[in-house]
Design a protein around this motif. Sequence first.
Motif, PDB file in Angstrom:
ATOM      1  N   VAL A  50      32.435   2.019  79.152  1.00  0.00           N
ATOM      2  CA  VAL A  50      33.712   2.569  78.682  1.00  0.00           C
ATOM      3  C   VAL A  50      34.559   1.466  78.030  1.00  0.00           C
ATOM      4  O   VAL A  50      35.104   1.657  76.935  1.00  0.00           O
ATOM      5  CB  VAL A  50      34.464   3.237  79.863  1.00  0.00           C
ATOM      6  CG1 VAL A  50      35.919   3.512  79.513  1.00  0.00           C
ATOM      7  CG2 VAL A  50      33.750   4.531  80.271  1.00  0.00           C
ATOM      8  N   ASP A  51      34.628   0.308  78.676  1.00  0.00           N
ATOM      9  CA  ASP A  51      35.451  -0.781  78.127  1.00  0.00           C
ATOM     10  C   ASP A  51      34.917  -1.236  76.772  1.00  0.00           C
ATOM     11  O   ASP A  51      35.684  -1.467  75.826  1.00  0.00           O
ATOM     12  CB  ASP A  51      35.485  -1.984  79.088  1.00  0.00           C
ATOM     13  CG  ASP A  51      36.309  -1.675  80.335  1.00  0.00           C
ATOM     14  OD1 ASP A  51      36.984  -0.630  80.368  1.00  0.00           O
ATOM     15  OD2 ASP A  51      36.257  -2.475  81.294  1.00  0.00           O
ATOM     16  N   PHE A  52      33.601  -1.357  76.680  1.00  0.00           N
ATOM     17  CA  PHE A  52      32.987  -1.757  75.407  1.00  0.00           C
ATOM     18  C   PHE A  52      33.350  -0.749  74.314  1.00  0.00           C
ATOM     19  O   PHE A  52      33.820  -1.110  73.229  1.00  0.00           O
ATOM     20  CB  PHE A  52      31.455  -1.849  75.551  1.00  0.00           C
ATOM     21  CG  PHE A  52      30.763  -2.002  74.226  1.00  0.00           C
ATOM     22  CD1 PHE A  52      30.721  -3.236  73.594  1.00  0.00           C
ATOM     23  CD2 PHE A  52      30.197  -0.909  73.575  1.00  0.00           C
ATOM     24  CE1 PHE A  52      30.118  -3.384  72.349  1.00  0.00           C
ATOM     25  CE2 PHE A  52      29.583  -1.048  72.324  1.00  0.00           C
ATOM     26  CZ  PHE A  52      29.542  -2.290  71.721  1.00  0.00           C
ATOM     27  N   ASN A  53      33.149   0.516  74.622  1.00  0.00           N
ATOM     28  CA  ASN A  53      33.398   1.576  73.651  1.00  0.00           C
ATOM     29  C   ASN A  53      34.854   1.567  73.173  1.00  0.00           C
ATOM     30  O   ASN A  53      35.132   1.610  71.970  1.00  0.00           O
ATOM     31  CB  ASN A  53      33.083   2.932  74.293  1.00  0.00           C
ATOM     32  CG  ASN A  53      33.327   4.102  73.363  1.00  0.00           C
ATOM     33  OD1 ASN A  53      32.533   4.366  72.473  1.00  0.00           O
ATOM     34  ND2 ASN A  53      34.442   4.803  73.544  1.00  0.00           N
ATOM     35  N   ASN A  54      35.772   1.481  74.135  1.00  0.00           N
ATOM     36  CA  ASN A  54      37.175   1.610  73.776  1.00  0.00           C
ATOM     37  C   ASN A  54      37.672   0.390  72.983  1.00  0.00           C
ATOM     38  O   ASN A  54      38.470   0.540  72.050  1.00  0.00           O
ATOM     39  CB  ASN A  54      38.018   1.859  75.026  1.00  0.00           C
ATOM     40  CG  ASN A  54      37.691   3.222  75.638  1.00  0.00           C
ATOM     41  OD1 ASN A  54      36.991   4.038  75.026  1.00  0.00           O
ATOM     42  ND2 ASN A  54      38.172   3.474  76.839  1.00  0.00           N
ATOM     43  N   ALA A  55      37.143  -0.780  73.325  1.00  0.00           N
ATOM     44  CA  ALA A  55      37.520  -1.976  72.562  1.00  0.00           C
ATOM     45  C   ALA A  55      36.982  -1.860  71.133  1.00  0.00           C
ATOM     46  O   ALA A  55      37.669  -2.219  70.160  1.00  0.00           O
ATOM     47  CB  ALA A  55      36.969  -3.226  73.239  1.00  0.00           C
ATOM     48  N   GLU A  56      35.785  -1.341  70.992  1.00  0.00           N
ATOM     49  CA  GLU A  56      35.207  -1.186  69.641  1.00  0.00           C
ATOM     50  C   GLU A  56      35.964  -0.135  68.836  1.00  0.00           C
ATOM     51  O   GLU A  56      36.201  -0.301  67.638  1.00  0.00           O
ATOM     52  CB  GLU A  56      33.716  -0.834  69.740  1.00  0.00           C
ATOM     53  CG  GLU A  56      32.849  -2.001  70.142  1.00  0.00           C
ATOM     54  CD  GLU A  56      32.868  -3.132  69.107  1.00  0.00           C
ATOM     55  OE1 GLU A  56      32.190  -3.012  68.080  1.00  0.00           O
ATOM     56  OE2 GLU A  56      33.580  -4.133  69.319  1.00  0.00           O
ATOM     57  N   LEU A  57      36.362   0.947  69.494  1.00  0.00           N
ATOM     58  CA  LEU A  57      37.151   1.981  68.794  1.00  0.00           C
ATOM     59  C   LEU A  57      38.410   1.345  68.203  1.00  0.00           C
ATOM     60  O   LEU A  57      38.752   1.570  67.035  1.00  0.00           O
ATOM     61  CB  LEU A  57      37.591   3.073  69.779  1.00  0.00           C
ATOM     62  CG  LEU A  57      36.605   4.174  70.142  1.00  0.00           C
ATOM     63  CD1 LEU A  57      37.190   5.031  71.268  1.00  0.00           C
ATOM     64  CD2 LEU A  57      36.269   5.068  68.947  1.00  0.00           C
ATOM     65  N   ILE A 113      37.535  -1.080  65.299  1.00  0.00           N
ATOM     66  CA  ILE A 113      37.111  -0.384  64.073  1.00  0.00           C
ATOM     67  C   ILE A 113      38.320   0.271  63.403  1.00  0.00           C
ATOM     68  O   ILE A 113      38.499   0.190  62.191  1.00  0.00           O
ATOM     69  CB  ILE A 113      36.019   0.666  64.405  1.00  0.00           C
ATOM     70  CG1 ILE A 113      34.749  -0.032  64.883  1.00  0.00           C
ATOM     71  CG2 ILE A 113      35.724   1.555  63.200  1.00  0.00           C
ATOM     72  CD1 ILE A 113      33.788   0.861  65.643  1.00  0.00           C
ATOM     73  N   LYS A 114      39.153   0.882  64.225  1.00  0.00           N
ATOM     74  CA  LYS A 114      40.329   1.563  63.645  1.00  0.00           C
ATOM     75  C   LYS A 114      41.200   0.544  62.898  1.00  0.00           C
ATOM     76  O   LYS A 114      41.640   0.790  61.773  1.00  0.00           O
ATOM     77  CB  LYS A 114      41.131   2.258  64.731  1.00  0.00           C
ATOM     78  CG  LYS A 114      42.304   2.993  64.132  1.00  0.00           C
ATOM     79  CD  LYS A 114      42.959   3.990  65.032  1.00  0.00           C
ATOM     80  CE  LYS A 114      44.034   4.703  64.219  1.00  0.00           C
ATOM     81  NZ  LYS A 114      45.272   4.873  64.922  1.00  0.00           N
ATOM     82  N   LYS A 115      41.413  -0.597  63.543  1.00  0.00           N
ATOM     83  CA  LYS A 115      42.262  -1.623  62.940  1.00  0.00           C
ATOM     84  C   LYS A 115      41.676  -2.099  61.601  1.00  0.00           C
ATOM     85  O   LYS A 115      42.380  -2.216  60.600  1.00  0.00           O
ATOM     86  CB  LYS A 115      42.356  -2.795  63.924  1.00  0.00           C
ATOM     87  CG  LYS A 115      43.516  -3.700  63.668  1.00  0.00           C
ATOM     88  CD  LYS A 115      43.682  -4.695  64.809  1.00  0.00           C
ATOM     89  CE  LYS A 115      44.056  -6.035  64.244  1.00  0.00           C
ATOM     90  NZ  LYS A 115      43.691  -7.143  65.066  1.00  0.00           N
ATOM     91  N   GLU A 116      40.376  -2.349  61.605  1.00  0.00           N
ATOM     92  CA  GLU A 116      39.724  -2.861  60.392  1.00  0.00           C
ATOM     93  C   GLU A 116      39.738  -1.835  59.269  1.00  0.00           C
ATOM     94  O   GLU A 116      40.070  -2.151  58.118  1.00  0.00           O
ATOM     95  CB  GLU A 116      38.276  -3.269  60.698  1.00  0.00           C
ATOM     96  CG  GLU A 116      38.154  -4.560  61.472  1.00  0.00           C
ATOM     97  CD  GLU A 116      38.839  -5.723  60.764  1.00  0.00           C
ATOM     98  OE1 GLU A 116      38.603  -5.895  59.554  1.00  0.00           O
ATOM     99  OE2 GLU A 116      39.628  -6.433  61.418  1.00  0.00           O
ATOM    100  N   VAL A 117      39.376  -0.593  59.610  1.00  0.00           N
ATOM    101  CA  VAL A 117      39.249   0.424  58.561  1.00  0.00           C
ATOM    102  C   VAL A 117      40.621   0.843  58.047  1.00  0.00           C
ATOM    103  O   VAL A 117      40.766   1.220  56.878  1.00  0.00           O
ATOM    104  CB  VAL A 117      38.401   1.619  59.063  1.00  0.00           C
ATOM    105  CG1 VAL A 117      38.341   2.715  58.020  1.00  0.00           C
ATOM    106  CG2 VAL A 117      36.982   1.157  59.412  1.00  0.00           C
ATOM    107  N   SER A 118      41.635   0.747  58.914  1.00  0.00           N
ATOM    108  CA  SER A 118      43.001   1.112  58.476  1.00  0.00           C
ATOM    109  C   SER A 118      43.480   0.227  57.333  1.00  0.00           C
ATOM    110  O   SER A 118      44.386   0.607  56.587  1.00  0.00           O
ATOM    111  CB  SER A 118      43.988   0.967  59.634  1.00  0.00           C
ATOM    112  OG  SER A 118      43.660   1.847  60.646  1.00  0.00           O
ATOM    113  N   LYS A 119      42.885  -0.955  57.206  1.00  0.00           N
ATOM    114  CA  LYS A 119      43.313  -1.867  56.136  1.00  0.00           C
ATOM    115  C   LYS A 119      42.863  -1.389  54.751  1.00  0.00           C
ATOM    116  O   LYS A 119      43.316  -1.889  53.737  1.00  0.00           O
ATOM    117  CB  LYS A 119      42.726  -3.274  56.380  1.00  0.00           C
ATOM    118  CG  LYS A 119      43.277  -3.948  57.621  1.00  0.00           C
ATOM    119  CD  LYS A 119      42.584  -5.293  57.817  1.00  0.00           C
ATOM    120  CE  LYS A 119      42.919  -5.920  59.148  1.00  0.00           C
ATOM    121  NZ  LYS A 119      41.945  -6.954  59.548  1.00  0.00           N
ATOM    122  N   ILE A 120      41.895  -0.455  54.740  1.00  0.00           N
ATOM    123  CA  ILE A 120      41.349  -0.020  53.445  1.00  0.00           C
ATOM    124  C   ILE A 120      42.215   1.118  52.910  1.00  0.00           C
ATOM    125  O   ILE A 120      42.372   2.139  53.591  1.00  0.00           O
ATOM    126  CB  ILE A 120      39.888   0.464  53.608  1.00  0.00           C
ATOM    127  CG1 ILE A 120      39.059  -0.625  54.309  1.00  0.00           C
ATOM    128  CG2 ILE A 120      39.281   0.841  52.259  1.00  0.00           C
ATOM    129  CD1 ILE A 120      37.704  -0.130  54.781  1.00  0.00           C
TER     130      ILE A 120
END
Length: 369
Positions: free
Chosen positions: A278-285, A288-295
Amino acid sequence: MREISDFFVPWLKGQKMYVSSHIDLAWQHPELHRLMSNENPNPPSDKVIEAILKYGKMANRYADQGFAVRGKLAEMNGLPGIENVMLGTGSSEIYDMILRSFLQPGDEVIQHTPCFGIYKLRTAVAGGKIVSVPMTYKWGDDHFRFEPEAILKAITPKTKVIIVANPNNPTGNFMDPAAFVKIAETGIPFIVDEAYIEFAGVKEKSQVGLVKKYKNVIVTRTLSKAYGLAGLRFGYALGDKDVIMQIAATLIPWNQSTIAMWAGLAALEDVAGLKTRVDFNNAELDRIKKEVSKIPGIKPFDSRGNYMLFDSKVPGKTGAGMIELAQSKGMILRGQPPMYGSDGWFRLTIGTKDENDMFIAAVKGYFTK
Ligand SMILES: Cc1ncc(COP(=O)(O)O)c(C=O)c1O
């Protein structure tokens, strides 16, 4: 002589075996990255493997009715006992059992779209008619909106089941708890699909408390997602004991294998193993959101599942184009047919760190060139 086709029940006509072509493709091409089926990228823990091996060696024996694991699930969810718990080969089988229990041909099932596709298919096989009530969304909105009032409005005398996933797949968000009560109050069998609930926290988000008050509420869960055991096929339903035991009359004897039961129990007991996933998944979510939001022109939706939906509005680019490009780079993503006036949809299943990096790079590459 009569045609064999005349003997089939009429509602089966036109129905086909469900084939997940993207999953078939992934097995045929193991080099491809499986970022499409909301699987867990982490393999089972040693404790689970141990149980698989132990009960694999006893695979000549039939399973009991699942005393140990049903007892564990009842205890974990504050329910009186094993009669509040029914096991299935994945929650997909659980929906089938519930729908077969309540539907006669022509009866209606309400789902809130966009949503998991299996509800519709199992409704059709039971002779029922799916009634899709859309969530609302427009470009610029932060999230999709659940529309409980529209669900209530769609109820007719033929409505036999209402299904809402929480969080919903693919939109990733949660319905307001008060709305669950409103729907429960109708008395209509109400499936609350909690396939992804562990990612947000069972204590924090589950509606399982409702099953103590409302006999018509059935919560379904699975070990396919946060527990990472999709191939094992372990799903379960939680509900009132009279209701669960009546639905259990539809259960195919020995549906869940001995291996799945005991490996499932090992996974449920492996609290640290779940937390790691769960921790791995939520940190990745979040990453990813932060990175993709830049586009510019890409909208990632908040999710507490193991997937993330994206809408996009970039001239000359489409969701289908993104998926095609990803596949040319070795990643299988999931599409979403055009909806809400947009053809910019694509969905990612959280993969390993490296896979998620590949995805982020591919999105940047596609939408900024
Ligand atoms: C909302 C939802 N419910 C249920 C499932 C089914 O899971 P399983 O049949 O593996 O338990 C899925 C799988 O993707 C899902 O997205």
